[in-house]
Design an enzyme around this catalytic site. Structure first.
Site, PDB file in Angstrom:
ATOM      1  N   GLY A 176      35.158  38.651  18.202  1.00 21.90           N
ATOM      2  CA  GLY A 176      35.223  37.941  16.929  1.00 21.90           C
ATOM      3  C   GLY A 176      34.933  36.468  17.128  1.00 21.90           C
ATOM      4  N   LYS A 201      43.192  31.158  15.792  1.00 21.51           N
ATOM      5  CA  LYS A 201      42.943  30.106  16.780  1.00 21.51           C
ATOM      6  C   LYS A 201      42.374  28.856  16.116  1.00 21.51           C
ATOM      7  CE  LYS A 201      42.357  33.214  20.709  1.00 21.51           C
ATOM      8  NZ  LYS A 201      41.447  33.782  21.723  1.00 21.51           N
ATOM      9  N   SER A 240      37.399  32.230  18.979  1.00 20.27           N
ATOM     10  CA  SER A 240      36.808  33.511  19.370  1.00 20.27           C
ATOM     11  C   SER A 240      37.847  34.337  20.109  1.00 20.27           C
ATOM     12  CB  SER A 240      35.588  33.270  20.268  1.00 20.27           C
ATOM     13  OG  SER A 240      34.864  34.462  20.469  1.00 20.27           O
ATOM     14  N   ASP A 241      37.694  35.643  20.016  1.00 22.15           N
ATOM     15  CA  ASP A 241      38.576  36.548  20.747  1.00 22.15           C
ATOM     16  C   ASP A 241      37.821  37.833  21.043  1.00 22.15           C
ATOM     17  OD1 ASP A 241      41.577  36.616  21.567  1.00 22.15           O
ATOM     18  OD2 ASP A 241      41.112  38.642  20.890  1.00 22.15           O
ATOM     19  N   GLN A 242      38.246  38.519  22.100  1.00 27.15           N
ATOM     20  CA  GLN A 242      37.552  39.737  22.507  1.00 27.15           C
ATOM     21  C   GLN A 242      38.545  40.772  23.036  1.00 27.15           C
ATOM     22  OE1 GLN A 242      35.206  39.694  26.212  1.00 27.15           O
ATOM     23  NE2 GLN A 242      33.471  40.384  24.990  1.00 27.15           N
TER      24      GLN A 242
END
Length: 196
Positions: free
Chosen positions: A109, A56, A72-74
Protein backbone atom coordinates in the site's frame (compact mmCIF):
# COMPACT_ATOMS: atom_id res chain seq x y z
CA UNK A 1 7.17 33.98 -9.72
CA UNK A 2 8.26 30.34 -10.01
CA UNK A 3 6.04 27.73 -8.39
CA UNK A 4 7.86 25.46 -5.95
CA UNK A 5 6.94 21.87 -5.21
CA UNK A 6 5.72 21.08 -1.68
CA UNK A 7 8.23 19.49 0.68
CA UNK A 8 8.20 15.69 0.80
CA UNK A 9 8.30 13.61 3.97
CA UNK A 10 8.71 9.84 3.89
CA UNK A 11 6.86 8.33 6.86
CA UNK A 12 9.20 5.38 7.18
CA UNK A 13 12.46 4.19 8.68
CA UNK A 14 12.89 1.68 5.83
CA UNK A 15 16.25 1.98 4.08
CA UNK A 16 14.70 0.29 1.01
CA UNK A 17 12.01 2.95 0.59
CA UNK A 18 14.52 5.72 1.21
CA UNK A 19 16.84 4.30 -1.48
CA UNK A 20 13.98 4.12 -4.00
CA UNK A 21 13.16 7.82 -3.52
CA UNK A 22 16.85 8.75 -3.68
CA UNK A 23 17.21 6.92 -7.01
CA UNK A 24 14.32 9.01 -8.33
CA UNK A 25 16.25 12.17 -7.49
CA UNK A 26 13.58 13.41 -5.07
CA UNK A 27 14.47 15.70 -2.19
CA UNK A 28 12.76 14.52 0.99
CA UNK A 29 13.17 13.96 4.69
CA UNK A 30 12.37 10.85 6.70
CA UNK A 31 10.31 10.60 9.85
CA UNK A 32 9.54 7.32 11.55
CA UNK A 33 5.83 6.87 12.31
CA UNK A 34 4.87 5.44 15.68
CA UNK A 35 1.79 3.30 15.02
CA UNK A 36 0.43 -0.10 15.97
CA UNK A 37 0.82 -2.30 12.88
CA UNK A 38 -1.22 -5.23 14.22
CA UNK A 39 -3.92 -6.52 11.88
CA UNK A 40 -7.51 -6.20 13.03
CA UNK A 41 -9.76 -9.25 13.36
CA UNK A 42 -10.97 -10.30 9.91
CA UNK A 43 -8.95 -7.60 8.13
CA UNK A 44 -7.79 -8.59 4.66
CA UNK A 45 -4.19 -8.07 3.58
CA UNK A 46 -5.26 -5.38 1.12
CA UNK A 47 -7.27 -3.51 3.75
CA UNK A 48 -4.42 -3.83 6.24
CA UNK A 49 -1.73 -2.29 4.02
CA UNK A 50 -4.11 0.46 2.88
CA UNK A 51 -4.97 1.35 6.49
CA UNK A 52 -1.36 1.23 7.69
CA UNK A 53 -0.06 3.34 4.80
CA UNK A 54 -2.69 6.00 5.59
CA UNK A 55 -2.11 5.74 9.36
CA UNK A 56 1.61 6.34 8.85
CA UNK A 57 0.98 9.54 6.90
CA UNK A 58 -1.40 10.85 9.57
CA UNK A 59 0.94 9.93 12.43
CA UNK A 60 3.82 11.87 10.87
CA UNK A 61 1.61 14.82 9.86
CA UNK A 62 0.32 15.58 13.37
CA UNK A 63 2.84 18.39 14.01
CA UNK A 64 3.08 19.67 10.42
CA UNK A 65 1.18 22.50 8.73
CA UNK A 66 2.23 21.75 5.16
CA UNK A 67 4.03 19.25 2.97
CA UNK A 68 3.29 15.93 1.33
CA UNK A 69 3.66 12.85 3.51
CA UNK A 70 4.31 9.46 1.89
CA UNK A 71 3.33 6.30 3.76
CA UNK A 72 3.71 2.69 2.66
CA UNK A 73 3.26 -0.78 4.06
CA UNK A 74 3.66 -4.32 2.77
CA UNK A 75 2.57 -7.82 3.76
CA UNK A 76 2.83 -11.21 2.11
CA UNK A 77 0.00 -13.73 1.83
CA UNK A 78 0.80 -17.41 1.53
CA UNK A 79 -2.00 -19.98 1.50
CA UNK A 80 -4.41 -17.41 2.91
CA UNK A 81 -2.15 -16.46 5.84
CA UNK A 82 -0.71 -12.96 6.26
CA UNK A 83 3.04 -12.82 6.86
CA UNK A 84 5.11 -9.80 7.78
CA UNK A 85 8.80 -9.56 8.59
CA UNK A 86 10.23 -12.63 10.31
CA UNK A 87 10.50 -12.41 14.09
CA UNK A 88 13.89 -14.15 14.08
CA UNK A 89 16.05 -16.66 12.19
CA UNK A 90 13.79 -19.63 12.96
CA UNK A 91 10.74 -17.69 11.76
CA UNK A 92 12.57 -16.78 8.53
CA UNK A 93 13.43 -20.45 7.94
CA UNK A 94 9.78 -21.39 8.53
CA UNK A 95 8.54 -18.68 6.13
CA UNK A 96 10.87 -19.85 3.38
CA UNK A 97 10.07 -23.53 3.92
CA UNK A 98 6.39 -22.69 3.70
CA UNK A 99 6.89 -20.67 0.51
CA UNK A 100 9.00 -23.34 -1.20
CA UNK A 101 7.34 -24.36 -4.48
CA UNK A 102 4.41 -22.04 -3.79
CA UNK A 103 2.93 -18.79 -4.99
CA UNK A 104 3.00 -15.84 -2.60
CA UNK A 105 1.15 -12.56 -3.10
CA UNK A 106 2.64 -9.40 -1.70
CA UNK A 107 0.35 -6.44 -1.09
CA UNK A 108 2.01 -3.04 -0.99
CA UNK A 109 0.00 0.00 0.00
CA UNK A 110 1.09 3.57 -0.68
CA UNK A 111 -0.58 6.74 0.59
CA UNK A 112 0.09 10.43 0.00
CA UNK A 113 -1.31 13.07 2.34
CA UNK A 114 -1.28 16.77 1.51
CA UNK A 115 -1.04 18.20 5.01
CA UNK A 116 -2.21 21.70 4.05
CA UNK A 117 -5.33 20.63 2.12
CA UNK A 118 -6.07 17.34 3.89
CA UNK A 119 -6.30 15.62 0.52
CA UNK A 120 -5.32 11.95 0.79
CA UNK A 121 -4.66 9.44 -1.98
CA UNK A 122 -4.10 5.73 -1.48
CA UNK A 123 -3.52 2.69 -3.68
CA UNK A 124 -2.55 -0.94 -3.25
CA UNK A 125 -0.30 -2.81 -5.66
CA UNK A 126 -0.15 -6.62 -5.85
CA UNK A 127 2.96 -8.61 -6.65
CA UNK A 128 2.77 -12.34 -7.26
CA UNK A 129 5.95 -14.37 -6.80
CA UNK A 130 6.40 -18.03 -7.64
CA UNK A 131 9.08 -19.69 -5.54
CA UNK A 132 11.20 -22.61 -6.72
CA UNK A 133 11.30 -25.83 -4.72
CA UNK A 134 13.96 -25.01 -2.14
CA UNK A 135 16.32 -27.32 -0.31
CA UNK A 136 17.16 -26.75 3.33
CA UNK A 137 20.73 -25.97 2.30
CA UNK A 138 19.54 -23.25 -0.13
CA UNK A 139 17.35 -21.65 2.53
CA UNK A 140 20.13 -21.58 5.14
CA UNK A 141 22.72 -20.29 2.65
CA UNK A 142 20.37 -17.54 1.48
CA UNK A 143 19.65 -16.44 5.07
CA UNK A 144 23.36 -16.41 5.86
CA UNK A 145 24.23 -14.31 2.80
CA UNK A 146 21.29 -11.88 2.51
CA UNK A 147 20.06 -11.72 6.14
CA UNK A 148 16.54 -10.69 5.02
CA UNK A 149 15.21 -10.33 8.56
CA UNK A 150 13.84 -6.86 7.79
CA UNK A 151 11.97 -8.06 4.69
CA UNK A 152 8.35 -9.11 4.36
CA UNK A 153 8.13 -12.90 3.99
CA UNK A 154 11.94 -13.16 4.37
CA UNK A 155 12.31 -12.35 0.68
CA UNK A 156 14.95 -9.85 -0.43
CA UNK A 157 15.03 -9.85 -4.22
CA UNK A 158 17.76 -7.20 -4.49
CA UNK A 159 20.35 -9.84 -3.66
CA UNK A 160 20.55 -13.63 -3.63
CA UNK A 161 16.79 -13.82 -2.95
CA UNK A 162 16.07 -13.49 -6.66
CA UNK A 163 17.62 -16.94 -7.12
CA UNK A 164 14.82 -18.46 -5.01
CA UNK A 165 12.15 -17.45 -7.52
CA UNK A 166 10.69 -18.80 -10.75
CA UNK A 167 8.77 -15.64 -11.61
CA UNK A 168 7.55 -12.23 -10.47
CA UNK A 169 4.38 -10.63 -11.79
CA UNK A 170 3.35 -7.03 -11.09
CA UNK A 171 2.33 -3.81 -12.82
CA UNK A 172 4.97 -2.02 -10.72
CA UNK A 173 8.25 -3.91 -10.16
CA UNK A 174 9.29 -1.56 -7.34
CA UNK A 175 6.34 -2.73 -5.24
CA UNK A 176 8.23 -5.89 -4.34
CA UNK A 177 10.77 -3.75 -2.46
CA UNK A 178 8.05 -1.93 -0.54
CA UNK A 179 7.08 1.18 -2.52
CA UNK A 180 4.83 1.20 -5.62
CA UNK A 181 6.67 3.95 -7.49
CA UNK A 182 4.41 4.21 -10.54
CA UNK A 183 1.36 4.83 -8.34
CA UNK A 184 3.30 7.22 -6.10
CA UNK A 185 4.56 9.31 -9.03
CA UNK A 186 0.98 9.68 -10.33
CA UNK A 187 -0.08 10.87 -6.86
CA UNK A 188 2.79 13.36 -6.66
CA UNK A 189 1.97 14.77 -10.10
CA UNK A 190 -1.67 15.19 -9.01
CA UNK A 191 -0.37 17.33 -6.13
CA UNK A 192 1.70 19.52 -8.44
CA UNK A 193 5.13 18.05 -7.73
CA UNK A 194 7.66 18.72 -10.45
CA UNK A 195 9.49 15.47 -11.01
CA UNK A 196 13.17 15.35 -12.04
Amino acid sequence: MEKTSPSLILASSSSYRRQILERLGLIFQCRSPDIDESPRDGESAESLVRRLAEDKTRAVATDLTEGLVIGSDQVAVLRGRIMGKPADHDDAVAQLRSGSGSETTLYCGVALLNVASGNSQCAVERVTVQCRDLTEEEILRYLEVDKPYDCCGSLKVEGLGISLLRSISSDDPNAITGLPVIRLLDMLRAEGVTLP
